[in-house]
Design a protein around this motif. Structure first.
Motif, mmCIF file in Angstrom:
data_model
loop_
_atom_site.group_PDB
_atom_site.id
_atom_site.type_symbol
_atom_site.label_atom_id
_atom_site.label_comp_id
_atom_site.label_asym_id
_atom_site.label_seq_id
_atom_site.Cartn_x
_atom_site.Cartn_y
_atom_site.Cartn_z
ATOM 1 N N GLU A 95 -20.797 -13.249 -32.096
ATOM 2 C CA GLU A 95 -21.089 -14.057 -30.930
ATOM 3 C C GLU A 95 -22.191 -15.052 -31.275
ATOM 4 O OE1 GLU A 95 -21.826 -11.812 -27.382
ATOM 5 O OE2 GLU A 95 -20.553 -10.186 -28.081
ATOM 6 N N GLU A 96 -22.055 -16.283 -30.785
ATOM 7 C CA GLU A 96 -23.072 -17.282 -31.077
ATOM 8 C C GLU A 96 -24.405 -16.874 -30.471
ATOM 9 O OE1 GLU A 96 -21.716 -21.122 -29.985
ATOM 10 O OE2 GLU A 96 -20.003 -21.082 -31.347
ATOM 11 N N LEU A 97 -24.387 -16.270 -29.305
ATOM 12 C CA LEU A 97 -25.587 -15.714 -28.699
ATOM 13 C C LEU A 97 -25.376 -14.217 -28.577
ATOM 14 C CD1 LEU A 97 -26.399 -18.348 -25.934
ATOM 15 C CD2 LEU A 97 -27.562 -18.007 -28.107
ATOM 16 N N PRO A 98 -25.875 -13.434 -29.522
ATOM 17 C CA PRO A 98 -25.626 -11.992 -29.504
ATOM 18 C C PRO A 98 -26.196 -11.338 -28.261
ATOM 19 C CG PRO A 98 -26.578 -12.715 -31.601
ATOM 20 C CD PRO A 98 -26.703 -13.847 -30.655
ATOM 21 N N SER A 99 -25.701 -10.151 -27.976
ATOM 22 C CA SER A 99 -26.201 -9.370 -26.857
ATOM 23 C C SER A 99 -27.368 -8.530 -27.354
ATOM 24 C CB SER A 99 -25.086 -8.474 -26.305
ATOM 25 O OG SER A 99 -25.585 -7.642 -25.276
ATOM 26 N N PHE A 100 -28.579 -8.936 -27.013
ATOM 27 C CA PHE A 100 -29.771 -8.241 -27.467
ATOM 28 C C PHE A 100 -30.145 -7.138 -26.484
ATOM 29 C CE2 PHE A 100 -30.383 -12.728 -28.913
ATOM 30 C CZ PHE A 100 -30.233 -12.493 -30.271
ATOM 31 N N SER A 101 -30.419 -5.928 -27.007
ATOM 32 C CA SER A 101 -30.840 -4.836 -26.142
ATOM 33 C C SER A 101 -32.147 -5.186 -25.444
ATOM 34 C CB SER A 101 -31.022 -3.554 -26.963
ATOM 35 O OG SER A 101 -32.075 -3.689 -27.903
ATOM 36 N N THR A 102 -33.002 -5.942 -26.136
ATOM 37 C CA THR A 102 -34.292 -6.295 -25.549
ATOM 38 C C THR A 102 -34.127 -7.251 -24.366
ATOM 39 O OG1 THR A 102 -34.462 -7.985 -27.262
ATOM 40 C CG2 THR A 102 -35.595 -5.907 -27.657
ATOM 41 N N ASP A 103 -33.161 -8.178 -24.466
ATOM 42 C CA ASP A 103 -32.882 -9.068 -23.336
ATOM 43 C C ASP A 103 -32.416 -8.264 -22.134
ATOM 44 O OD1 ASP A 103 -33.560 -11.216 -24.849
ATOM 45 O OD2 ASP A 103 -31.522 -11.967 -25.149
ATOM 46 N N GLY A 168 -38.394 -8.307 -34.777
ATOM 47 C CA GLY A 168 -37.710 -8.986 -33.684
ATOM 48 C C GLY A 168 -37.637 -8.145 -32.424
ATOM 49 N N VAL A 169 -37.373 -6.856 -32.585
ATOM 50 C CA VAL A 169 -37.321 -5.973 -31.422
ATOM 51 C C VAL A 169 -38.667 -5.962 -30.702
ATOM 52 C CG1 VAL A 169 -37.025 -3.581 -30.657
ATOM 53 C CG2 VAL A 169 -35.513 -4.523 -32.405
ATOM 54 N N ILE A 170 -39.742 -6.022 -31.466
ATOM 55 C CA ILE A 170 -41.075 -5.976 -30.863
ATOM 56 C C ILE A 170 -41.463 -7.305 -30.237
ATOM 57 C CG2 ILE A 170 -43.544 -5.655 -31.317
ATOM 58 C CD1 ILE A 170 -42.736 -3.783 -33.626
ATOM 59 N N ALA A 171 -41.385 -8.390 -31.009
ATOM 60 C CA ALA A 171 -42.078 -9.604 -30.569
ATOM 61 C C ALA A 171 -41.325 -10.903 -30.803
ATOM 62 C CB ALA A 171 -43.437 -9.679 -31.267
ATOM 63 N N ALA A 172 -40.000 -10.878 -30.941
ATOM 64 C CA ALA A 172 -39.254 -12.134 -31.070
ATOM 65 C C ALA A 172 -39.484 -12.991 -29.831
ATOM 66 C CB ALA A 172 -37.762 -11.855 -31.250
ATOM 67 N N ASP A 173 -39.586 -14.291 -30.038
ATOM 68 C CA ASP A 173 -39.809 -15.202 -28.909
ATOM 69 C C ASP A 173 -39.071 -16.506 -29.180
ATOM 70 O OD1 ASP A 173 -40.717 -16.228 -26.542
ATOM 71 O OD2 ASP A 173 -42.725 -16.735 -27.282
ATOM 72 N N LYS A 177 -35.534 -12.516 -27.219
ATOM 73 C CA LYS A 177 -36.834 -12.144 -26.682
ATOM 74 C C LYS A 177 -37.065 -10.666 -26.961
ATOM 75 C CE LYS A 177 -37.930 -16.054 -24.539
ATOM 76 N NZ LYS A 177 -39.130 -16.857 -24.898
ATOM 77 N N GLY A 178 -38.128 -10.367 -27.697
ATOM 78 C CA GLY A 178 -38.464 -8.984 -27.957
ATOM 79 C C GLY A 178 -39.013 -8.299 -26.720
ATOM 80 N N SER A 450 -35.321 3.751 -36.843
ATOM 81 C CA SER A 450 -36.105 2.557 -37.184
ATOM 82 C C SER A 450 -35.983 1.486 -36.111
ATOM 83 C CB SER A 450 -35.632 1.968 -38.517
ATOM 84 O OG SER A 450 -36.011 2.774 -39.594
ATOM 85 N N MET A 451 -34.847 1.457 -35.413
ATOM 86 C CA MET A 451 -34.641 0.483 -34.360
ATOM 87 C C MET A 451 -35.190 0.988 -33.011
ATOM 88 S SD MET A 451 -32.520 0.012 -36.929
ATOM 89 C CE MET A 451 -33.764 -1.041 -37.694
ATOM 90 N N ALA A 452 -35.250 2.314 -32.872
ATOM 91 C CA ALA A 452 -35.782 2.892 -31.627
ATOM 92 C C ALA A 452 -37.296 2.748 -31.555
ATOM 93 C CB ALA A 452 -35.383 4.364 -31.535
ATOM 94 N N ALA A 453 -37.988 2.999 -32.671
ATOM 95 C CA ALA A 453 -39.452 2.963 -32.684
ATOM 96 C C ALA A 453 -40.015 1.626 -32.206
ATOM 97 C CB ALA A 453 -39.972 3.304 -34.077
ATOM 98 N N PRO A 454 -39.501 0.462 -32.666
ATOM 99 C CA PRO A 454 -40.098 -0.798 -32.197
ATOM 100 C C PRO A 454 -39.911 -1.064 -30.702
ATOM 101 C CG PRO A 454 -38.171 -1.210 -33.594
ATOM 102 C CD PRO A 454 -38.514 0.232 -33.742
ATOM 103 N N HIS A 455 -38.896 -0.460 -30.082
ATOM 104 C CA HIS A 455 -38.811 -0.557 -28.616
ATOM 105 C C HIS A 455 -40.063 0.053 -27.990
ATOM 106 C CE1 HIS A 455 -34.488 -1.337 -29.293
ATOM 107 N NE2 HIS A 455 -34.460 -1.805 -28.056
ATOM 108 N N VAL A 456 -40.471 1.210 -28.522
ATOM 109 C CA VAL A 456 -41.649 1.896 -27.987
ATOM 110 C C VAL A 456 -42.926 1.149 -28.364
ATOM 111 C CG1 VAL A 456 -42.965 4.051 -28.033
ATOM 112 C CG2 VAL A 456 -40.467 4.110 -27.977
#
Length: 715
Positions: A95-103, A168-173, A177-178, A450-456
């Motif tokens: 997808e050109e604009l992926p579905s981000f869990s953080t969004d 990116g999960v933490i602080a993408a802007d 958006k992280g 590794s992907m779960a930790a940066p959410h926290v």
């Protein structure tokens, strides 16, 4: 026909075609059997109305030509033209604009905080700080691999992307958006080419991050040492004592117990397991059969969205050319060649999808390189063989059904408890399955704790923006007190699977109650009659009176509990009360016993995990064995390993890998204590260059247990 052109033709067939009008201008690709320059000269002379758009002389000889359909038709009369191909407009298969869990998280909860002013350090493989979604957040860092101030991801041979994904999960802007897009991002490269590094580099990175004043550190790395005494765990504990909130990934060695590894075993860290989010899951079904096979789409694959029934074809491990695969689902066995090579073979043969079944027990995770236009999925060995037996060999066609998957603990997520300390880990869980985030050059889905930790870690930054004076202990208490327990088929997951439960972002930022004491860890039951009290410390962060009611755990033979009937808390007040357990050892079954002490206040439900263990359980007595050879004249060997409990004797023997020729006994230790065991051995023989196997034999309570560790000595 050239393979590249063959692939082009198949994509065109899949994408559809509309015949142009005679006067409509279109572009085609023409393959020729002579010099491209000579052909272009010939076109410009004989058919001057045509426009040469591009020339090709590497993949194949040809040109792209633009003109009306009528003029282009004249090309067919030229004897030098081998083939013509219509040109289509392409788009990326992702997808050109992926579905981000953080969004999804930020939009769902309308978070009022961004982590502004909070410093977050990512200790990992480095970060591609030139990524447009990260360059605004990135503020600096350090590289403890090359020892400079440029923590860029490894590029070229051994290239990495892990740290950029975590960041990116933490602080993408940017497009992404992280969780905390306003946080100040710092990178500490502790893992080099291929994502490898030593505890020396990790500890150095932790020290650099603390000295740089990080408010939060994320460590999405670890090893298999299930014990609290490893140096990296001590380093994390010290960082927390110095005022830094440290978030650590639990590891990806689940679903077995005792698989959490250091530094996730740190008692003061916030250890994070992985969960999946609700989603539709494809199932393969054979008409007339009740059994449905779940398929796990590989990372980098297009979605599995087949709407028709298709036949299956067996392809082994993929060594042979595929015959009669067009319009079928190709079933490969895992092994020998890469998943991507298998998928390309199937795609070039006209297959609609690929299933790869494991060559060992259980399911596995897989990833693809590049863009494959057809879905590629993994199944277990048992499921793959069943599909071939009942579908492929029986001539049955397979259809795809979509099932709504529930939120659940990811099977790969490491479980506790921690040996020696008998602590509950992980502390909580967060989304860690198919998480799309930044990578060098774009975006990519990855999965793991590794992907779960940066959410926290991102939520910790939001908490510190909202409460800048909070300590790491208060941040941890907010995250754990507000977590929501997860169930599986109406039964709760155990504390050693989920800790306090699923991350609740909104409640953790503005908690109604802080349970600061953490889990109730009563330890190992040794005495015939066991009695132990542990404190529970609760704080009321609100401006209203609270009455906390505690429910006794369900009664079990030989076990009794004493809990306070009610705890009254005025606004801002903190109190400590005791919980006591009494056990009659004769009535308690051996092994780990765990559950939740449930609390209620103002209609809200809370929980505190508890754990105790009688006698032994099935865990490794020795983990993390390391053996290194010095380069000096004395030729000493340095050893280090973690021992989960005191044993009668430990012996270590060395064998040459492959031939298994005995090289002698390295050491014997009588009555070693539990914890980190390390020392040196004087070695007088020649260098031990090459691969070996070290067998560690443990004698405990009249029984022998043997563990094998691969060792390689450099030249």
């Amino acid at each position: 026909m050239h393979k590249a052109v063959l692939c082009l033709c198949m994509v065109l067939l899949c994408s559809g075609f509309k015949a142009p009008e005679a006067t409509e201008k279109v572009t085609i690709i023409v393959e020729v059997d002579q010099s491209v320059e000579n052909f272009v000269d010939r076109i410009e002379t004989r058919i001057p109305r045509l426009e040469v758009v591009a020339k090709y002389d590497t993949i194949f000889k040809g040109v792209a030509i633009k003109g009306t359909a009528g003029e282009l038709e004249k090309l067919a009369r030229l004897d030098t033209v081998i083939q013509q191909y219509p040109v289509q407009t392409y788009k990326t298969l992702k997808e050109e604009l992926p579905s981000f869990s953080t969004d999804w998280i930020r939009e769902r909860y309308d978070l009022p905080f961004t982590g502004k002013g909070v410093k977050v350090g990512v200790i990992d493989t480095g970060v591609d700080y030139s990524h447009p979604d990260l360059e605004g957040s990135y503020k600096g860092g350090f590289d403890t691999v090359d020892f400079d101030d440029d923590p860029m991801e490894t590029q070229g041979e051994g290239e990495t992307l892990h740290g950029t994904h975590v960041a990116g999960v933490i602080a993408a802007d940017g497009q992404m958006k992280g969780i905390a897009p306003g946080a100040e991002l710092y990178a500490y490269r502790a893992l080099g080419p291929g994502g490898m590094g030593s505890s020396v580099q990790v500890i150095a990175a932790i020290e650099e991050a603390v000295e740089d004043g990080m408010d939060v550190i994320n460590l999405s790395l670890g090893n298999d040492v299930n014990g609290p005494d490893w140096p990296t765990s001590h380093a994390v504990n010290k960082a927390v004592e110095l005022g830094t909130t440290v978030v650590v990934a639990a590891g990806n060695s689940g679903p077995d117990s005792w698989t959490v590894g250091s530094p996730a075993t740190s008692s003061k860290a916030i250890t994070v397991g992985a969960s999946s989010v609700p989603d539709e899951v494809p199932l393969l079904s054979i008409p007339g059969e009740r059994r449905h096979i779940p398929v796990q789409v590989m990372l980098g694959s297009v979605p599995w969205e087949l709407s028709k029934k298709y036949p299956l074809i067996k392809a082994g491990k993929g060594h042979d050319e595929l015959q009669e695969a067009r319009g079928k689902i190709v079933v490969f066995e895992r092994g020998d060649i890469s998943f991507t090579e298998k998928a390309i073979k199937a795609f070039q043969a006209g297959a609609v999808a690929v299933v790869i079944y494991n060559n060992d027990e259980g399911i596995f995770q897989g990833a693809l390189e590049g863009n494959i236009p057809i879905p590629v999925a993994a199944v277990s060995r048992d499921d793959g063989e069943w599909l071939l037996n009942e579908g492929g060999e029986a001539g049955q066609w397979v259809e795809t059904l979509m099932s709504q998957a529930k939120e659940e603990i990811a099977p790969f997520s490491s479980r506790g408890p921690v040996t020696t300390s008998w602590e509950v880990k992980p502390d909580l869980v967060a989304p860690g399955v198919n998480i799309v985030s930044t990578v060098p050059g774009g975006y990519q889905p990855l999965q793991g704790t590794s992907m779960a930790a940066p959410h926290v870690a991102g939520v910790a930054a939001l908490i510190l923006e909202a409460h800048p004076d909070w300590t790491p202990q208060e941040v941890k208490a907010a995250l754990l007190s507000s977590a929501d327990l997860m169930t599986q088929e109406e039964n709760l997951y155990q504390p050693t699977e989920q800790g306090n439960g699923m991350l609740d972002i909104v409640e953790s930022i503005q908690p109604e109650l802080l349970i600061e004491s953490g889990a109730l860890e009563f330890g190992r039951i040794g005495d015939r009659f066991f009695r132990k009290q542990l404190p529970i410390k609760v704080k009321n962060p609100t401006e209203k009176q609270q009455e906390i009611y505690i429910e006794r755990p369900s009664l079990q033979p030989g076990v009794s509990w004493r809990v306070p009937s009610v705890i009254s808390l005025a606004p801002g007040e903190t109190k400590t009360a005791n919980v006591e357990i009494q056990l009659s050892k004769a009535f308690v079954k051996p092994g780990v016993h765990e559950g939740y002490l449930k609390l209620e206040s103002n209609g809200a439900q809370y929980q505190i995990p508890y754990l105790y263990m009688k006698e032994d359980a099935e865990y490794a007595k020795v983990t993390g064995f390391e053996l290194t050879q010095s380069t000096g004249r004395e030729r000493t060997l340095s050893y280090r390993f973690h021992l989960t409990e005191e044993v009668d004797k430990v012996t270590v023997d060395l064998y040459r890998a492959g031939t298994m020729l005995y090289q002698g006994q390295l050491m014997k230790i009588d009555k070693p204590e539990a914890g980190l065991v390390e020392g040196e051995i004087q070695r007088t023989s020649s260098d031990l260059a090459g691969p070996y196997l070290a067998t560690v034999n443990v004698q405990v309570k009249g029984k022998n247990e043997t563990y094998t560790f691969p060792i390689r000595f450099s030249d």
